[in-house]
Scaffold this active site. Structure first.
Site, PDB file in Angstrom:
ATOM      1  N   HIS A 147      -6.473  15.886 -33.330  1.00  0.00           N
ATOM      2  CA  HIS A 147      -6.089  15.298 -34.614  1.00  0.00           C
ATOM      3  C   HIS A 147      -4.595  15.099 -34.593  1.00  0.00           C
ATOM      4  CE1 HIS A 147     -10.035  17.073 -35.351  1.00  0.00           C
ATOM      5  NE2 HIS A 147     -10.207  15.936 -35.975  1.00  0.00           N
TER       6      HIS A 147
ATOM      7  N   GLN B  92     -16.033  19.523 -28.216  1.00  0.00           N
ATOM      8  CA  GLN B  92     -15.467  18.182 -28.086  1.00  0.00           C
ATOM      9  C   GLN B  92     -14.069  18.268 -27.501  1.00  0.00           C
ATOM     10  OE1 GLN B  92     -15.702  16.901 -32.199  1.00  0.00           O
ATOM     11  NE2 GLN B  92     -17.191  15.350 -31.643  1.00  0.00           N
TER      12      GLN B  92
ATOM     13  N   ASP C 211     -11.367  17.243 -28.599  1.00  0.00           N
ATOM     14  CA  ASP C 211     -11.053  16.746 -29.925  1.00  0.00           C
ATOM     15  C   ASP C 211      -9.579  16.912 -30.257  1.00  0.00           C
ATOM     16  OD1 ASP C 211     -11.809  15.662 -32.284  1.00  0.00           O
ATOM     17  OD2 ASP C 211     -12.585  17.511 -33.142  1.00  0.00           O
TER      18      ASP C 211
ATOM     19  N   LYS D  59     -12.051   2.308 -37.201  1.00  0.00           N
ATOM     20  CA  LYS D  59     -12.032   3.048 -35.938  1.00  0.00           C
ATOM     21  C   LYS D  59     -12.208   2.117 -34.744  1.00  0.00           C
ATOM     22  CE  LYS D  59     -16.979   3.930 -36.140  1.00  0.00           C
ATOM     23  NZ  LYS D  59     -18.078   4.795 -35.754  1.00  0.00           N
TER      24      LYS D  59
ATOM     25  N   HIS E  81      -8.189  10.847 -35.854  1.00  0.00           N
ATOM     26  CA  HIS E  81      -9.164  11.657 -35.120  1.00  0.00           C
ATOM     27  C   HIS E  81      -9.378  10.953 -33.790  1.00  0.00           C
ATOM     28  CE1 HIS E  81     -11.225  13.303 -38.918  1.00  0.00           C
ATOM     29  NE2 HIS E  81     -10.482  12.329 -39.382  1.00  0.00           N
TER      30      HIS E  81
ATOM     31  N   ARG F  31     -23.916  22.173 -34.864  1.00  0.00           N
ATOM     32  CA  ARG F  31     -24.483  21.272 -35.867  1.00  0.00           C
ATOM     33  C   ARG F  31     -25.974  21.498 -35.935  1.00  0.00           C
ATOM     34  NH1 ARG F  31     -21.132  15.636 -34.655  1.00  0.00           N
ATOM     35  NH2 ARG F  31     -19.090  16.616 -34.797  1.00  0.00           N
TER      36      ARG F  31
ATOM     37  N   CYS G 221     -11.829  18.999 -37.557  1.00  0.00           N
ATOM     38  CA  CYS G 221     -10.798  18.426 -38.424  1.00  0.00           C
ATOM     39  C   CYS G 221     -10.414  19.287 -39.633  1.00  0.00           C
ATOM     40  CB  CYS G 221     -11.130  16.994 -38.826  1.00  0.00           C
ATOM     41  SG  CYS G 221     -12.860  16.619 -39.027  1.00  0.00           S
TER      42      CYS G 221
END
Length: 649
Positions: free
Chosen positions: A397, A393, A395, A476, A522, A375, A346
Site C-alpha cells: 500500500h 499476497q 501486497d 485500477k 493498492h 478468507r 489494507c
RNA sequence: GCCGACGUAGCUCAGCUGGUAGAGCACUUCACUCGUAAUGAAGGGGUCCGGGGUUCGAGUCCCCGCGUCGGCUCCA
C-alpha cells in the site's frame, strides 16, 4: 449486386442471390465446402439472400472448414442444437434454455423433467442420439417469425426459458425500432430460438464428444433456477478432436494439484480445507519468491512491516469490511470482544499509518507485507492453490500525495514488468474505469482515471479499457498473463483508492503546514504467492528454473566408497548458499538418476573414482542429459551465478 | 453456497449382480557396491472418508454429514 472477394477481385451476382449462389459462382468445389458466408464481417447462412449492397461493394468471404475459429464456432453451435435435439428425444418434457459455442467447444443448459438427473454415464446414449441426427443429414432451416407467433409457439411447447428470452429481446430493443420478428432454426424435429447462423446441415459435424455435466444458474443468477449444463466439443475431423483431447490430457499431467504432491512441494488435507501444507520443497519455492519480492522492493524504496493477524471489529467497521465483506471473514469472540482474522492487509496498513504523524517529506510511503490472509471462501469455489482460504499476497500500500500518483503508478508498472520478465511472462494490461456504484466526485474520478492512463502513456504501454469495471473506491490497472496452455490468469493489480484514507482519517502535513489527505495505491504483482506458484508450476510443467527449484543440485555417488567425496561436494555447495542434496542410498546410479529426473532436479552430479581423483563432478542436466565433467569448484561458481542471476532456463 | 460425480494401503488403482480386502510403486530388512531414467529377495502396512440404517451378513444397497473433482455464482 457486386461484392469484393478476399483476393481483391469482384463478384457480380443477380439480385436476390444467396450465399450458396455466391459460392457456386466462384467454384463448384467451394460450393461443396461452404459452411456459411461472411458479408462485411457479418456471418450469415448460405441459404439466406445476400443483403442488398448500399453504395460500395461489401466484402464477401465464403466460410469453410479451413476458416479457423469462425468455422469451429459455427459447427460447435450446430452441435449444441443437435445435443438439445438428442436430449428432447431421450428426455421429453425437458425445458431448454441456451446453448452457445464457447472457447473450446459448446454447452447447452437444460432443466430436466422432475426426478430426472443426467450424468456422464448417460453420454453414450446421448451421443448415439446425436449421431442419429447427424447421419440423418438434417438441414438447418431458418424461419423469421413475428414475435407474437414465436411467443405463442414456445408457450404451447412448454418452453418458459425461450419465452423469457424473447420477452427480454423485445424489452432490450430500441424503442424507435421495436423488435418485429425473431429467428428460429429447425433441424429435423427440433426447433430452437436462435440468431444463427448455422451450417447447411448437421452432417457437417464430423467429430464431437460430450465432456461433462455441471450445474449452472439460469442467466448466471444465483437466486434463480439451477439448470444442468452439458459440455461438449466438436471438430471437423477425428484427428483434430483427438489432438484436442491430448492437449487436455497434457494439461491434466501439468495440473499443479498433481505436480505439487508429486514433486514434494505441498499437499492438502481435510483438516483444513482450502489451506496448503507446504512441504520442505514447496517452502523453499515459496521463500524464494518472497525473497525476490523483498529484494526488488528494497531497491524500489519499499519498507517491510508486520501487522497483526486479528483485529477488533471496530477496525473492520472503519474500513467498511464489516458491512461489505463480513460473510468472507473468520470471526471469533473472547472476553466480549468480537475479533476477525484479516482477509486483506489494507486496513492494518491504514491503521499503522495513522499511528504516527506524517509529513509530506515522508511520502510516498510504500508499505510492504507478505501478510497471511484468511478468507471464508464458499466450499464449492476452492481449487488447489488457485483458490484457497489461507494465503499470502505480495501486497503493498503506497501512501502518496495527489501529485505523486502518476509517478507512483508508473513505478508500480515498471516494477511489475521487471518482476514478470524474470519468469519470462508477458502480460496484457487492462484499465478499469468508474463503475455505476461508486463513491467520490466525477471530478475526482476524472483525475484518477487520467493519472492511470497517463502513467500507462508515460511508459508507452498498450492496454485495453474496461469501462465501468473499476472498484467502487477507484479505477485500477489489472495485469493478465496467458500460460503455456493458452489459459488466461490475472496476476497483478494496481488500484487507486481515495476512500480508505478518508475512512481512516489519514493525513499528512503539507509544505503549507496544513493537513492533507494522502492517496492510497493498492498493488500486488504476483497476486498471492500460493496462486502464483500454482500458475508457475502449470506454466513450466513442473520444470522450475534453477533459482526456484527446491533442490538445485543433487550429488549421486556411484558406490558407497564415494560417499565422503560426495558429501564434501554437497557441503561446499550448501556453504555457497545453494540448495544441494546427497543421494546416499545404496542403489544403482541408474536408479538415483531416474529418481532425480522424476523430481526434476536441474543438476545431477555423478561422482565416482574418476571424479573423486580429479576433484571433479560429472554433470547431468535436467532436462538435457550428460553435460560432461568439470572441476567441482567451477561447477559451484557456475551454479551460484545461475541462481544469483535467476536465469530462466 | 448451488448442481452433478467421486472418496479402497503413503501414491496410482483393481475388487462382477452384498459372503470376511488385492496389485504396482513407495516404506522396512537382507544381499548386491553398481558409470547416466527402475538390482533382487523377504517383510510391515488398510476405522474400505465419518455417522446412521436395511440385511443372517455391507467396501458393495439406502439416508445424513465431511472432503475432493467438473461447473455456476464469487474471486488473489
Amino acid at each position: 449486386m457486386e461484392f469484393q472477394l478476399p483476393d481483391g477481385t469482384r463478384l457480380a451476382l443477380p439480385g436476390g442471390s444467396t450465399g450458396a449462389d455466391a459460392a457456386a459462382a466462384i467454384g463448384a468445389g467451394l460450393a461443396r465446402a461452404a459452411l456459411a458466408v461472411r458479408v462485411d464481417g457479418e456471418l450469415r447462412d448460405l441459404s439466406r439472400p445476400l443483403p442488398e449492397p448500399e453504395g460500395r461493394a461489401p466484402t464477401l468471404e465464403i466460410v469453410t472448414e479451413r476458416s479457423g475459429e469462425d468455422a469451429l464456432a459455427l459447427v460447435r453451435h450446430d452441435a449444441a442444437h443437435v445435443l438439445a435435439a438428442a436430449v428432447l428425444d431421450l428426455y421429453p418434457g425437458t425445458k431448454i434454455s441456451i446453448g452457445p459455442a464457447i472457447e473450446a467447444g459448446f454447452y447447452y443448459d437444460f432443466e430436466f423433467p422432475a426426478g430426472v438427473t443426467v450424468n456422464d454415464s448417460d453420454f453414450p446414449a446421448l451421443e448415439e442420439a446425436m449421431r442419429a441426427h447427424i447421419q440423418a443429414d438434417e438441414r438447418f432451416v431458418r424461419e423469421d417469425l413475428p414475435v407474437a407467433e414465436a411467443l405463442e409457439r414456445f408457450r404451447a411447447e412448454g418452453q418458459p426459458y425461450k419465452v423469457e428470452l424473447i420477452e427480454d429481446l423485445v424489452r432490450a430493443a430500441d424503442p424507435d425500432h421495436p423488435l418485429e420478428t425473431v429467428s428460429l432454426y429447425t433441424n429435423g424435429p427440433f426447433t430452437d430460438l436462435c440468431r444463427g447462423p448455422h451450417a447447411p446441415s448437421t452432417r457437417r459435424i464430423k467429430a464431437f464428444k460430450l465432456q461433462s455435466v455441471a450445474g449452472s444458474y439460469w442467466r448466471g443468477d444465483a437466486r434463480r433456477q439451477m439448470l444442468t449444463r452439458v459440455y461438449g466439443t466438436a471438430f471437423f475431423s477425428k484427428g483434430d478432436l483427438e489432438e484436442h483431447l491430448e492437449l487436455l490430457e497434457r494439461a491434466r499431467a501439468n495440473d499443479h494439484r498433481r505436480l505439487g504432491p508429486q514433486l514434494g512441494l505441498f499437499q492438502f488435507s481435510e483438516v483444513s480445507p482450502g489451506a496448503a501444507f507446504w512441504l520442505p520443497g514447496g517452502t523453499e519455492v515459496f521463500n524464494s519468491l518472497v525473497a525476490l519480492s523483498r529484494e526488488m522492493g528494497r531497491e524500489r524504496g519499499y519498507v517491510e512491516v508486520k501487522t497483526p493477524q486479528i483485529f477488533d471489529s471496530s477496525l473492520w467497521r472503519t474500513s467498511g469490511h464489516w458491512d461489505k465483506y463480513a460473510d468472507n471473514m473468520f470471526v471469533t469472540e473472547y472476553e466480549d470482544r468480537r475479533m476477525a482474522v484479516k482477509p486483506m492487509n489494507c486496513p492494518g496498513h491504514c491503521h499503522l499509518y495513522s499511528l504516527r504523524p506524517h509529513s509530506y517529506r515522508d511520502l510516498p510511503l510504500r508499505l510492504w507485507e507478505p501478510g497471511l490472509l484468511h478468507r471464508r471462501e464458499p466450499s464449492g469455489t476452492l481449487h488447489g492453490l488457485l483458490r484457497v482460504r489461507h494465503f499470502a499476497q505480495d501486497d503493498s500500500h503506497i501512501f502518496c500525495t495527489e501529485d505523486q500518483v502518476q509517478q507512483e503508478v508508473a513505478n508500480v508498472l515498471d516494477f511489475a514488468f521487471a518482476t514478470y520478465r524474470i519468469f519470462g511472462i508477458d502480460v496484457r494490461l487492462e484499465l478499469s474505469t468508474r463503475p455505476e456504484q461508486r463513491i467520490g466526485s466525477d471530478e475526482l474520478w476524472d483525475r484518477s482515471e487520467r493519472a492511470l492512463a497517463d502513467a500507462l502513456g508515460q511508459l508507452g504501454l498498450e492496454y485495453t479499457v474496461n469501462e465501468g469495471d473499476g472498484a467502487f473506491y477507484g479505477p485500477k490497472i489489472d495485469m493478465h498473463m496467458t500460460d503455456s496452455l493458452g489459459r488466461s490468469w490475472q496476476l497483478g493489480t494496481c488500484q487507486l483508492d481515495y476512500n480508505m484514507p478518508e475512512r481512516f482519517g489519514l493525513a499528512y502535513t503539507g509544505a503549507d503546514n496544513a493537513e492533507h489527505r494522502p492517496v492510497m495505491i493498492h498493488r500486488a504483482l504476483m497476486g498471492s504467492y500460493e496462486r502464483f506458484i500454482g500458475i508457475l508450476l502449470e506454466h513450466f510443467g513442473g520444470e522450475l528454473p534453477v533459482w526456484l527449484a527446491p533442490a538445485q543440485a543433487i550429488v549421486l555417488p556411484i558406490a558407497d566408497r564415494h560417499l565422503d567425496y560426495a558429501a564434501g561436494v554437497r557441503d561446499r555447495l550448501i556453504a555457497a548458499g545453494l540448495r544441494a542434496e546427497l543421494d546416499d542410498r545404496t542403489e544403482s546410479v541408474a536408479r538415483k538418476i531416474r529418481d532425480a529426473e522424476l523430481r526434476r532436479v536441474p543438476y545431477m552430479l555423478i561422482v565416482g573414482d574418476r571424479e573423486a581423483d580429479a576433484g571433479e563432478v560429472s554433470v547431468r542436466r535436467h532436462p538435457g542429459g550428460d553435460a560432461g565433467s568439470v572441476p567441482a569448484r567451477e561447477f559451484e561458481l557456475r551454479l551460484a551465478e545461475e541462481a544469483r542471476r535467476r536465469v530462466l532456463r
